[in-house]
Write a protein that holds these residues in place. Structure first.
Motif, short mmCIF file in Angstrom:
data_model
loop_
_atom_site.label_atom_id
_atom_site.label_comp_id
_atom_site.label_asym_id
_atom_site.label_seq_id
_atom_site.Cartn_x
_atom_site.Cartn_y
_atom_site.Cartn_z
N ASP A 39 39.23 41.04 27.33
CA ASP A 39 39.38 40.43 28.65
C ASP A 39 40.88 40.46 28.95
OD1 ASP A 39 38.02 37.93 30.53
OD2 ASP A 39 40.20 38.06 30.34
N GLU A 43 42.72 38.99 31.06
CA GLU A 43 43.37 37.72 31.38
C GLU A 43 43.63 36.89 30.12
OE1 GLU A 43 42.58 33.83 34.21
OE2 GLU A 43 41.30 35.57 34.38
N SER A 66 28.67 39.92 30.20
CA SER A 66 29.06 39.08 31.33
C SER A 66 30.57 39.03 31.37
CB SER A 66 28.47 37.68 31.17
OG SER A 66 28.63 36.95 32.37
N THR A 84 34.05 36.25 32.36
CA THR A 84 34.38 34.82 32.44
C THR A 84 34.27 34.31 33.87
OG1 THR A 84 36.72 35.34 32.65
CG2 THR A 84 35.88 34.88 30.42
N SER A 85 34.33 35.22 34.84
CA SER A 85 34.22 34.82 36.25
C SER A 85 33.56 35.93 37.05
CB SER A 85 35.60 34.55 36.82
OG SER A 85 35.54 34.46 38.23
N PRO A 86 32.63 35.58 37.94
CA PRO A 86 32.03 36.62 38.80
C PRO A 86 33.05 37.22 39.76
CG PRO A 86 30.90 34.50 39.08
CD PRO A 86 32.04 34.28 38.14
N MET A 87 34.18 36.57 39.93
CA MET A 87 35.21 37.06 40.85
C MET A 87 36.25 37.93 40.13
SD MET A 87 34.00 35.68 43.45
CE MET A 87 35.04 35.31 44.82
N CYS A 88 35.98 38.31 38.89
CA CYS A 88 36.93 39.10 38.11
C CYS A 88 37.30 40.39 38.85
CB CYS A 88 36.34 39.44 36.74
SG CYS A 88 37.44 40.43 35.72
N PHE A 92 25.30 37.77 35.30
CA PHE A 92 25.86 36.41 35.35
C PHE A 92 24.73 35.40 35.18
CE2 PHE A 92 28.96 39.08 37.44
CZ PHE A 92 30.09 38.72 36.73
N PRO A 139 25.18 32.13 33.54
CA PRO A 139 26.63 32.23 33.71
C PRO A 139 27.35 31.94 32.40
CG PRO A 139 25.70 30.55 35.18
CD PRO A 139 24.58 31.06 34.31
N TRP A 140 28.46 32.63 32.19
CA TRP A 140 29.26 32.40 30.99
C TRP A 140 29.92 31.03 31.08
CZ3 TRP A 140 34.44 31.39 30.25
CH2 TRP A 140 34.89 31.46 28.93
N THR A 141 29.99 30.35 29.94
CA THR A 141 30.74 29.10 29.84
C THR A 141 31.57 29.17 28.56
OG1 THR A 141 29.06 27.93 28.55
CG2 THR A 141 28.89 27.79 30.97
#
Length: 99
Positions: A17, A19, A45, A47-51, A80, A83-85
């Motif tokens: 990742d 980030e 997946s 960490t964010s759908p907005m990646c 997603f 969703p990842w947490t």
């Protein structure tokens, strides 16, 4: 020798990742791996759908899987659901990240 799910996870540990600079396996972002002979399907997946680099991460996974000698086909799907947490990360790593 046939490729195994463990082999694929090892290959996916090379994809990070950008980030967090931590590999997808350690982050718990690899949801499923299926191996059929020389064909691999992986579901990951983010960490964010907005990646903003989602497409690049999926492609990096595909390239990492195809780099294995025994693999002829690699399909990497992004999900997603669920969703990842941060709870998907091992407690030790999560603690070191302050999560």
């Amino acid at each position: 020798m046939a490729v195994t799910e463990k082999d694929v996870r090892k290959a996916l540990k090379t994809v990070k990742d950008p980030e967090l600079n931590i590999d997808l396996v350690t982050l718990g972002l690899v949801y499923d791996i299926e191996v059929h002979d020389a064909s691999v399907q992986a579901v990951i997946s983010l960490t964010s759908p907005m990646c903003p680099v989602a497409g690049q991460i999926v492609e990096d996974c595909r390239i990492a899987i195809l780099a294995m000698d025994e693999v002829d086909e690699a399909d990497v799907q992004l999900t997603f659901d669920p969703p990842w947490t941060p709870e998907r990360i091992s407690p030790l790593i999560r603690s070191s990240l302050g999560l």
